[in-house]
Design a protein around this motif. Sequence first.
Motif, mmCIF file in Angstrom:
data_model
loop_
_atom_site.group_PDB
_atom_site.id
_atom_site.type_symbol
_atom_site.label_atom_id
_atom_site.label_comp_id
_atom_site.label_asym_id
_atom_site.label_seq_id
_atom_site.Cartn_x
_atom_site.Cartn_y
_atom_site.Cartn_z
ATOM 1 N N GLY A 14 -1.515 -10.066 10.234
ATOM 2 C CA GLY A 14 -0.320 -9.646 9.514
ATOM 3 C C GLY A 14 -0.522 -9.969 8.049
ATOM 4 O O GLY A 14 -1.001 -11.043 7.714
ATOM 5 N N SER A 65 -4.726 -6.798 4.203
ATOM 6 C CA SER A 65 -3.902 -5.612 4.473
ATOM 7 C C SER A 65 -4.715 -4.506 5.123
ATOM 8 O O SER A 65 -4.218 -3.804 6.011
ATOM 9 C CB SER A 65 -3.264 -5.105 3.177
ATOM 10 N N ILE A 84 9.537 -5.766 1.784
ATOM 11 C CA ILE A 84 9.127 -7.161 1.977
ATOM 12 C C ILE A 84 9.127 -7.891 0.629
ATOM 13 O O ILE A 84 9.662 -9.001 0.508
ATOM 14 C CB ILE A 84 7.736 -7.243 2.644
ATOM 15 N N GLU A 107 2.030 -9.640 5.844
ATOM 16 C CA GLU A 107 3.351 -9.895 5.282
ATOM 17 C C GLU A 107 3.452 -11.282 4.658
ATOM 18 O O GLU A 107 4.030 -11.450 3.587
ATOM 19 C CB GLU A 107 4.434 -9.747 6.349
ATOM 20 N N TRP A 167 3.651 1.321 10.530
ATOM 21 C CA TRP A 167 3.629 -0.102 10.199
ATOM 22 C C TRP A 167 4.199 -0.959 11.321
ATOM 23 O O TRP A 167 4.087 -2.185 11.281
ATOM 24 C CB TRP A 167 4.398 -0.361 8.903
ATOM 25 N N ARG A 204 7.559 -0.152 3.261
ATOM 26 C CA ARG A 204 7.530 -1.410 4.015
ATOM 27 C C ARG A 204 7.201 -2.572 3.090
ATOM 28 O O ARG A 204 7.912 -3.583 3.059
ATOM 29 C CB ARG A 204 6.505 -1.318 5.133
ATOM 30 N N TYR A 205 6.111 -2.448 2.342
ATOM 31 C CA TYR A 205 5.720 -3.541 1.452
ATOM 32 C C TYR A 205 6.705 -3.719 0.305
ATOM 33 O O TYR A 205 6.943 -4.844 -0.144
ATOM 34 C CB TYR A 205 4.292 -3.331 0.928
#
Length: 149
Positions: free
Chosen positions: A30, A20, A142, A32, A105, A138-139
């Motif tokens: 990435g 990260s 996800i 993710e 992001w 964002r996280y």
Amino acid sequence: MVDIMLLLNDYGYVSLFITSFLASTILPLGSEGLVILMVLGNFNIHTVVLVASVANFLGSCTSYYIGSTGRNLLISKYMRISDEQLKRAENCFRKYGTLSLLFTWLPGIGDAITVVAGLLRYKFINFAILVFVGKFFRYAAIAYFASHF
């Protein structure tokens, strides 16, 4: 798949932090996929989100610092941010102001926005709050979607 999960059990959070962090600095990575894998692997979702958010935020702070020192060689050569990306990010930053920091992001322009904030010597405390909030949501999104599918 089992070998990956065994490896993650031993080094999961450290790997997530490093991935990260680097994803928001010099490497086109990435994080993710690792977040999703860890959520699906029954890691603590709150810890996953927090580790990824903090690491990605710290990577953005590194980019801000590079921008604030005006290290053009680092920006163009190692971060691989083109003059065109910097101009787009600067236009975005000037047009949308501080709100653009919530979108650091985004691929392609996010890293450039953090560098531009540094180049423009944007007040760090405001930078830090907005960038962290953007990264965290964002996280969280996800992880939420990964845990519900």
